[in-house]
Structures are given as structure tokens and as C-alpha cells.
Design a protein around this motif. Structure first.
Motif, PDB file in Angstrom:
ATOM      1  N   ASP A 149       0.814  -1.219   0.000  1.00 55.03           N
ATOM      2  CA  ASP A 149       0.000   0.000   0.000  1.00 55.03           C
ATOM      3  C   ASP A 149       0.844   1.265   0.000  1.00 55.03           C
ATOM      4  OD1 ASP A 149      -2.289  -1.471  -0.009  1.00 55.03           O
ATOM      5  OD2 ASP A 149      -2.675  -1.311   2.140  1.00 55.03           O
ATOM      6  N   ASN A 150       2.141   1.132   0.244  1.00 58.73           N
ATOM      7  CA  ASN A 150       3.011   2.310   0.359  1.00 58.73           C
ATOM      8  C   ASN A 150       4.316   2.094  -0.412  1.00 58.73           C
ATOM      9  OD1 ASN A 150       1.623   3.994   2.751  1.00 58.73           O
ATOM     10  ND2 ASN A 150       1.540   1.826   3.256  1.00 58.73           N
ATOM     11  N   VAL A 151       4.175   1.695  -1.669  1.00 58.45           N
ATOM     12  CA  VAL A 151       5.362   1.393  -2.482  1.00 58.45           C
ATOM     13  C   VAL A 151       6.292   2.603  -2.573  1.00 58.45           C
ATOM     14  CG1 VAL A 151       6.156   0.699  -4.764  1.00 58.45           C
ATOM     15  CG2 VAL A 151       4.085  -0.309  -3.813  1.00 58.45           C
ATOM     16  N   GLU A 152       5.693   3.811  -2.627  1.00 57.43           N
ATOM     17  CA  GLU A 152       6.502   5.020  -2.772  1.00 57.43           C
ATOM     18  C   GLU A 152       7.365   5.294  -1.552  1.00 57.43           C
ATOM     19  OE1 GLU A 152       2.880   6.108  -0.529  1.00 57.43           O
ATOM     20  OE2 GLU A 152       3.318   4.867  -2.293  1.00 57.43           O
ATOM     21  N   ARG A 153       7.060   4.633  -0.413  1.00 59.29           N
ATOM     22  CA  ARG A 153       7.831   4.847   0.810  1.00 59.29           C
ATOM     23  C   ARG A 153       8.778   3.683   1.098  1.00 59.29           C
ATOM     24  NH1 ARG A 153       3.771   7.106   5.367  1.00 59.29           N
ATOM     25  NH2 ARG A 153       5.788   7.460   6.407  1.00 59.29           N
ATOM     26  N   MET A 154       9.012   2.852   0.095  1.00 59.51           N
ATOM     27  CA  MET A 154       9.916   1.710   0.247  1.00 59.51           C
ATOM     28  C   MET A 154      11.288   1.999  -0.347  1.00 59.51           C
ATOM     29  SD  MET A 154       8.513  -0.882   1.822  1.00 59.51           S
ATOM     30  CE  MET A 154       9.454  -2.293   1.253  1.00 59.51           C
ATOM     31  N   GLY A 155      11.553   3.271  -0.659  1.00 59.37           N
ATOM     32  CA  GLY A 155      12.811   3.621  -1.307  1.00 59.37           C
ATOM     33  C   GLY A 155      14.030   3.421  -0.434  1.00 59.37           C
TER      34      GLY A 155
ATOM     35  N   ARG B  97      13.016   5.436   5.552  1.00 59.33           N
ATOM     36  CA  ARG B  97      11.629   5.801   5.254  1.00 59.33           C
ATOM     37  C   ARG B  97      10.687   4.670   5.638  1.00 59.33           C
ATOM     38  NH1 ARG B  97      11.126   8.075  -0.728  1.00 59.33           N
ATOM     39  NH2 ARG B  97       9.030   8.557   0.058  1.00 59.33           N
ATOM     40  N   PHE B  98      11.128   3.429   5.434  1.00 59.97           N
ATOM     41  CA  PHE B  98      10.305   2.287   5.824  1.00 59.97           C
ATOM     42  C   PHE B  98      10.147   2.233   7.332  1.00 59.97           C
ATOM     43  CE2 PHE B  98       9.910  -2.207   7.096  1.00 59.97           C
ATOM     44  CZ  PHE B  98       8.713  -2.506   6.473  1.00 59.97           C
ATOM     45  N   ALA B  99      11.227   2.502   8.072  1.00 61.38           N
ATOM     46  CA  ALA B  99      11.164   2.492   9.537  1.00 61.38           C
ATOM     47  C   ALA B  99      10.168   3.534  10.034  1.00 61.38           C
ATOM     48  CB  ALA B  99      12.546   2.757  10.120  1.00 61.38           C
ATOM     49  N   LYS B 100      10.153   4.681   9.386  1.00 62.73           N
ATOM     50  CA  LYS B 100       9.199   5.717   9.765  1.00 62.73           C
ATOM     51  C   LYS B 100       7.775   5.296   9.417  1.00 62.73           C
ATOM     52  CE  LYS B 100       8.428  10.705   9.450  1.00 62.73           C
ATOM     53  NZ  LYS B 100       8.903  11.988   8.845  1.00 62.73           N
TER      54      LYS B 100
ATOM     55  N   ALA C 195       8.770   2.670  13.584  1.00 63.61           N
ATOM     56  CA  ALA C 195       9.932   2.145  14.307  1.00 63.61           C
ATOM     57  C   ALA C 195      11.095   3.124  14.328  1.00 63.61           C
ATOM     58  CB  ALA C 195      10.393   0.829  13.682  1.00 63.61           C
ATOM     59  N   ALA C 196      10.905   4.289  13.711  1.00 63.95           N
ATOM     60  CA  ALA C 196      11.964   5.297  13.733  1.00 63.95           C
ATOM     61  C   ALA C 196      11.963   5.970  15.099  1.00 63.95           C
ATOM     62  CB  ALA C 196      11.736   6.330  12.631  1.00 63.95           C
ATOM     63  N   PRO C 197      13.085   5.962  15.825  1.00 58.70           N
ATOM     64  CA  PRO C 197      13.112   6.534  17.179  1.00 58.70           C
ATOM     65  C   PRO C 197      12.899   8.044  17.165  1.00 58.70           C
ATOM     66  CG  PRO C 197      15.325   6.034  16.445  1.00 58.70           C
ATOM     67  CD  PRO C 197      14.404   5.470  15.403  1.00 58.70           C
TER      68      PRO C 197
END
Length: 211
Positions: free
Chosen positions: A110-116, A120-123, A127-129
């Protein structure tokens, strides 16, 4: 609770509120059983009938529960079969079963554009601290944002590994000896797992693109 008049109604019936769903069906069984008691019978006559009705209702619920379990196992096997072809690397990781893997695959799809990038994936999966420093103390806290279904999957994986995955247990012991809190350790584990999941998804889904 439900109010039942077992004293001396001329009809000898018991009034139970209507409910929808399986619970409502079981109440209907009980109501139909006790409503057939002849007029003039007291609580002593209703007792055995009511007990028998509850036994039948319990057996019916047990049968439904067993059927639901069988269906859940069947669906889990089918999901595993599909995912083993789609994301075999991800599914091979400890404590990543078909349900958690499916949640992560859905989020990625659902979020292919954020898999770069891995960051970005952690966010995306929460899971991004986030910085939570105060004065001379430098620390981070758990991210409450991101896709909550994917974050829940990471949480389940982390908790499972903390219980039964030897390398993770050793990591927890080491970090605990450094006076890290359980929340801090869990945050670090989820960040590590997010990095691992990103690499696996990139590998598996990238392989599909080359077919």
C-alpha cells in the motif's frame, strides 16, 4: 443481569431480552425450553429444564468454537502457502508467521513510494526513534505514529523473540545490565527488526519484479 420471573406467572414463561448473533441464538434455545413449562409449575419444575437448555447451549457453543479453530488453521495453512512463494526470506525469520508477514506485506504494497530507503520504511512502520532528551540526558522514545498494523506486527515479533530466540534473549540481558529500560530495549529491537524486514521485502519483492 437478566431478570427472570420464576414465581407465578399464569403463562409460566420466562422473558429474556433479544440478542443478535450466536449468543442470541443460545438465549433463544433457553427461552424456548422454559416457555414450554405448563402453567402453575414453580421454580422446581423449571430448574431441570433450564439446566438442560444451558447444557445444549454450551455444547452448541463448543461445536462452533471447534469449527472456528479448524477454519482458522485451514486459512493459516493457505496463507502460508501463498506467502512462501511471495516472501520466502521474510517468512523464514524467527517469530514471523503468516499473520505478521501478511500485515507487513500489505503495508509495503500500500506504500510502495515509501519503500525507497530503509529509514523511510522504519518511519512508515513507526519504528523510527524519536528524540526525548532532557538536559544532559540523551535518549529516544518509541514512535507512536506510522502504520499501526505493521507496528503491531513488529511488536509481536519482538516480544516473541524476547521469549524464545536465544540471540535476542542474550541482547536483552546485555542491555538490561547496562540499565536500559524494557521500553528502550523494545524500541531498539523493533528498529532492528524493521531494518531486517525492509531488506527481506526488498529481496523477495524485487525478485518477483524480475520474473
Amino acid at each position: 443481569g437478566d431478570q427472570m420471573d420464576l414465581g407465578g406467572r399464569s403463562s409460566g414463561s420466562v422473558s429474556l431480552p433479544r440478542r443478535k448473533g450466536a449468543a442470541g441464538n443460545q438465549r433463544a434455545i433457553v427461552a424456548n425450553s422454559v416457555s414450554n413449562v405448563p402453567a402453575g409449575c414453580g421454580a422446581g419444575a423449571i430448574g431441570p429444564r433450564l439446566a438442560a437448555a444451558f447444557v445444549r447451549a454450551a455444547r452448541s457453543l463448543l461445536d462452533r468454537h471447534r469449527l472456528a479453530q479448524q477454519q482458522a488453521r485451514s486459512l493459516a495453512r493457505e496463507l502460508t502457502r501463498l506467502l512462501s512463494k511471495l516472501v520466502p526470506t521474510l517468512l523464514s525469520r524467527p517469530q514471523i508467521g503468516p499473520i505478521t508477514a501478511a500485515r507487513l506485506v500489505i503495508t509495503a504494497g500500500d506504500n510502495v513510494e515509501r519503500m525507497g530507503t530503509e529509514a523511510r520504511f522504519a518511519k512508515l512502520v513507526g519504528a523510527a526513534p524519536l528524540p526525548a532528551s532532557s538536559g544532559k540526558t540523551s535518549r529516544h522514545r518509541l514512535n507512536r505514529g506510522g502504520d499501526r498494523q505493521a507496528n503491531s506486527a513488529l511488536h509481536m515479533i519482538a516480544v516473541g523473540r524476547m521469549k524464545s530466540h536465544a540471540p535476542t534473549r542474550a541482547y536483552v540481558e546485555r542491555r538490561s545490565a547496562e540499565h536500559k529500560t524494557k521500553k528502550d530495549i523494545l524500541r531498539c529491537l523493533k528498529r532492528y527488526i524493521a531494518r531486517e524486514v525492509f531488506r527481506d521485502l526488498t529481496t523477495d519483492l524485487g525478485a518477483l519484479d524480475k520474473l
